[in-house]
Write a protein that holds these residues in place. Structure first.
Motif, PDB file in Angstrom:
ATOM      1  N   GLU A 126       0.821  -1.211   0.000  1.00 12.18           N
ATOM      2  CA  GLU A 126       0.000   0.000   0.000  1.00 12.18           C
ATOM      3  C   GLU A 126       0.857   1.263   0.000  1.00 12.18           C
ATOM      4  O   GLU A 126       0.440   2.308  -0.503  1.00 12.18           O
ATOM      5  CB  GLU A 126      -0.924  -0.017   1.215  1.00 12.18           C
ATOM      6  N   LEU A 155      -3.129  -5.808  -5.434  1.00 16.63           N
ATOM      7  CA  LEU A 155      -3.277  -4.438  -4.926  1.00 16.63           C
ATOM      8  C   LEU A 155      -2.747  -3.410  -5.923  1.00 16.63           C
ATOM      9  O   LEU A 155      -3.385  -2.391  -6.189  1.00 16.63           O
ATOM     10  CB  LEU A 155      -2.525  -4.301  -3.594  1.00 16.63           C
ATOM     11  N   TRP A 156      -1.583  -3.685  -6.487  1.00 17.10           N
ATOM     12  CA  TRP A 156      -0.932  -2.736  -7.386  1.00 17.10           C
ATOM     13  C   TRP A 156      -1.731  -2.554  -8.672  1.00 17.10           C
ATOM     14  O   TRP A 156      -1.896  -1.435  -9.175  1.00 17.10           O
ATOM     15  CB  TRP A 156       0.477  -3.238  -7.689  1.00 17.10           C
ATOM     16  N   THR A 158      -4.848  -2.731  -9.215  1.00 16.68           N
ATOM     17  CA  THR A 158      -6.056  -1.919  -9.072  1.00 16.68           C
ATOM     18  C   THR A 158      -5.749  -0.438  -9.202  1.00 16.68           C
ATOM     19  O   THR A 158      -6.617   0.356  -9.536  1.00 16.68           O
ATOM     20  CB  THR A 158      -6.715  -2.172  -7.708  1.00 16.68           C
ATOM     21  N   GLN A 159      -4.507  -0.043  -8.934  1.00 17.33           N
ATOM     22  CA  GLN A 159      -4.101   1.358  -9.015  1.00 17.33           C
ATOM     23  C   GLN A 159      -3.448   1.690 -10.350  1.00 17.33           C
ATOM     24  O   GLN A 159      -3.741   2.721 -10.950  1.00 17.33           O
ATOM     25  CB  GLN A 159      -3.121   1.671  -7.869  1.00 17.33           C
ATOM     26  N   ASP A 160      -2.555   0.805 -10.819  1.00 17.08           N
ATOM     27  CA  ASP A 160      -1.813   1.081 -12.048  1.00 17.08           C
ATOM     28  C   ASP A 160      -1.375  -0.241 -12.671  1.00 17.08           C
ATOM     29  O   ASP A 160      -0.260  -0.713 -12.434  1.00 17.08           O
ATOM     30  CB  ASP A 160      -0.597   1.960 -11.733  1.00 17.08           C
ATOM     31  N   SER A 161      -2.248  -0.845 -13.456  1.00 21.50           N
ATOM     32  CA  SER A 161      -1.966  -2.152 -14.037  1.00 21.50           C
ATOM     33  C   SER A 161      -0.723  -2.126 -14.912  1.00 21.50           C
ATOM     34  O   SER A 161       0.107  -3.036 -14.872  1.00 21.50           O
ATOM     35  CB  SER A 161      -3.164  -2.642 -14.862  1.00 21.50           C
ATOM     36  N   TRP A 188      -6.242  -6.607 -15.403  1.00 21.94           N
ATOM     37  CA  TRP A 188      -6.283  -5.476 -16.333  1.00 21.94           C
ATOM     38  C   TRP A 188      -7.338  -5.716 -17.406  1.00 21.94           C
ATOM     39  O   TRP A 188      -8.023  -4.778 -17.835  1.00 21.94           O
ATOM     40  CB  TRP A 188      -4.905  -5.306 -16.964  1.00 21.94           C
ATOM     41  N   ARG A 191     -10.788  -4.507 -16.623  1.00 24.10           N
ATOM     42  CA  ARG A 191     -11.012  -3.068 -16.628  1.00 24.10           C
ATOM     43  C   ARG A 191     -10.819  -2.436 -18.000  1.00 24.10           C
ATOM     44  O   ARG A 191     -11.628  -1.619 -18.437  1.00 24.10           O
ATOM     45  CB  ARG A 191     -10.054  -2.406 -15.628  1.00 24.10           C
TER      46      ARG A 191
END
Length: 446
Positions: A126, A155-156, A158-161, A188, A191
């Motif tokens: 995080e 986790l990563w 979801t923020q920046d594939s 990815w 989304r």
């Protein structure tokens, strides 16, 4: 509100919690695949006896040499993965309720959430996912590293594939590289599959690109088949396109086997990919045998009709060999898709799952080319496990050429491991003198 993308991340985390409970990782890839498949429980099959030709007709006492024998099923299934997890998924805990003799059961997953390693991995990810990946690679190995990296990817991504996958492509190695890359692409694809496709197109042509392309194709076709087909079709000819095409077809047959088979037909016509057509029809026949039969009948006049019908028979036999046998027996020789050789395919499958039923059905068939083809296939299927029974069934084939061909091959294979037993059978079996001499010469022992 939890988005579908976030739910996928939670599912990955849940999978990791269960993976944490495994005390030893003998084959990490197999166990990971099993966990992803929702840990489906499969029953282990036991050995089943084979009936010799004499026993199948109810006259076993006349031939003691062909006594009842056993064949380990070829399709042995491993014990359920859940039985290997320790401690068990449901763990007894102290009960403060008024019923001390009835302890409360609590899912082990509750204890898994207290895993200090995963908790530390999440905390670090995080703050700085890239630094966490480096920490995992430097401080941990094997299954510990893999489950930690999968958690970071969840986790990563979801923020920046793109950043997550770029790091994996440049830094991760081995199994961790392939598995985490696959998970990242899958997340990815939920989304923004178009962006994922563009990123994959720019990758170096190696095993990592193959893994990423297969994952995207399988995921994308579930939500937008047209776009997925366009992307896969546009890939350059080669192993990456071949693997991505197969992954797409396998995924598509789960939701629309007819559409997948039609597309596979076009791939066969324009690119010569007959294996893809075979695989899709096989799956089609298992899910919708009547529709699949209509589909293969439409191909009766094409050059690849035999591939289509053979795949149909094999797939249908895997799902229901008895009904497939009945269907074959009723198929008229004048039928455009008729071929006695499909009985060979049927027996190759049926003998693996139920050799008793297969041998009984075979013995009930009237003399002719269908029975000969079935006997040939049955003899081949049991050769490695019961060579004596294989030779006995080969000797029941009526067509002289096919009989000699199967007998010769059977005796040659048998003599490689048990030459004296093979010779004894040749000397005592009901054979014409010329055939007996021919087979004995194949063994080459005094």
């Amino acid at each position: 509100m939890i988005t579908g993308f976030a739910k996928s991340a939670l599912i990955v985390a849940a999978d990791l919690a269960l993976l944490c409970a495994l005390p030893h990782v003998i084959n990490l890839r197999v166990e990971l695949d099993a966990l992803r498949a929702e840990r489906q429980v499969a029953t282990a099959s036991s050995s089943a006896p084979i009936l010799s030709p004499i026993e199948a007709s109810g006259n076993a006492s006349q031939q003691p040499l062909l006594a009842r024998i056993t064949l380990p099923l070829l399709s042995q299934i491993t014990r359920p993965l859940l039985s290997q997890i320790h401690p068990p998924l449901l763990k007894p805990i102290a009960n403060t309720a008024p019923s001390p003799g009835n302890p409360v059961l609590t899912p082990i997953a509750q204890a898994a959430t207290k895993d200090s390693f995963l908790a530390e991995t999440r905390r670090r990810a995080e703050i700085d996912p890239e630094a966490t990946m480096l920490w995992l690679q430097n401080q941990h190995t094997g299954s510990e590293r893999l489950r930690g990296m999968l958690e970071v990817v969840a986790l990563w991504a979801t923020q920046d594939s793109e950043a997550a996958l770029l790091w994996l492509e440049s830094n991760a190695q081995g199994l961790a590289r392939l598995e985490t890359l696959s998970n990242g692409v899958e997340l990815w694809a939920e989304r923004n599959p178009t962006a994922a496709a563009e990123w994959i197109d720019g990758m170096a042509n190696d095993g990592s690109k193959t893994t990423a392309a297969k994952t995207l194709a399988a995921k994308w076709v579930q939500t937008d088949p047209d776009a997925a087909l366009a992307w896969v079709t546009g890939l350059a000819n080669g192993p990456i396109r071949t693997e991505a095409t197969l992954a797409l077809a396998q995924s598509w047959t789960q939701t629309d086997p007819k559409a997948a088979s039609i597309w596979a037909l076009s791939e066969a016509e324009f690119n010569g990919n007959y294996e893809l057509l075979s695989q899709t029809i096989l799956q089609f026949s298992q899910q919708a045998p009547q529709d699949a039969e209509l589909f293969v009948r439409d191909l009766a006049d094409n050059n690849y009709a035999s591939i289509a019908v053979s795949s149909f028979v094999t797939g249908r036999a895997q799902a229901d060999p008895i009904r497939t046998a009945q269907w074959l027996a009723k198929l008229a020789p004048e039928d455009p898709i008729y071929s006695a050789e499909y009985a060979n395919s049927l027996m190759q499958v049926w003998a693996e799952s139920d050799s008793i039923a297969a041998s009984e059905w075979l013995n009930e068939q009237p003399a002719g080319e269908l029975r000969d083809a079935a006997a040939y296939g049955f003899s081949e299927s049991i050769q490695a496990f019961e060579p004596e029974a294989a030779a006995a069934w080969a000797n029941t084939i009526d067509d002289p050429d096919r009989r000699i061909l199967r007998l010769t091959d059977s005796i040659i294979q048998w003599s490689r491991s048990q030459p004296h037993q093979a010779l004894e059978w040749v000397q005592t079996a009901e054979l014409e003198p010329a055939i007996r001499t021919h087979l004995a010469n194949q063994i080459g022992v005094d």
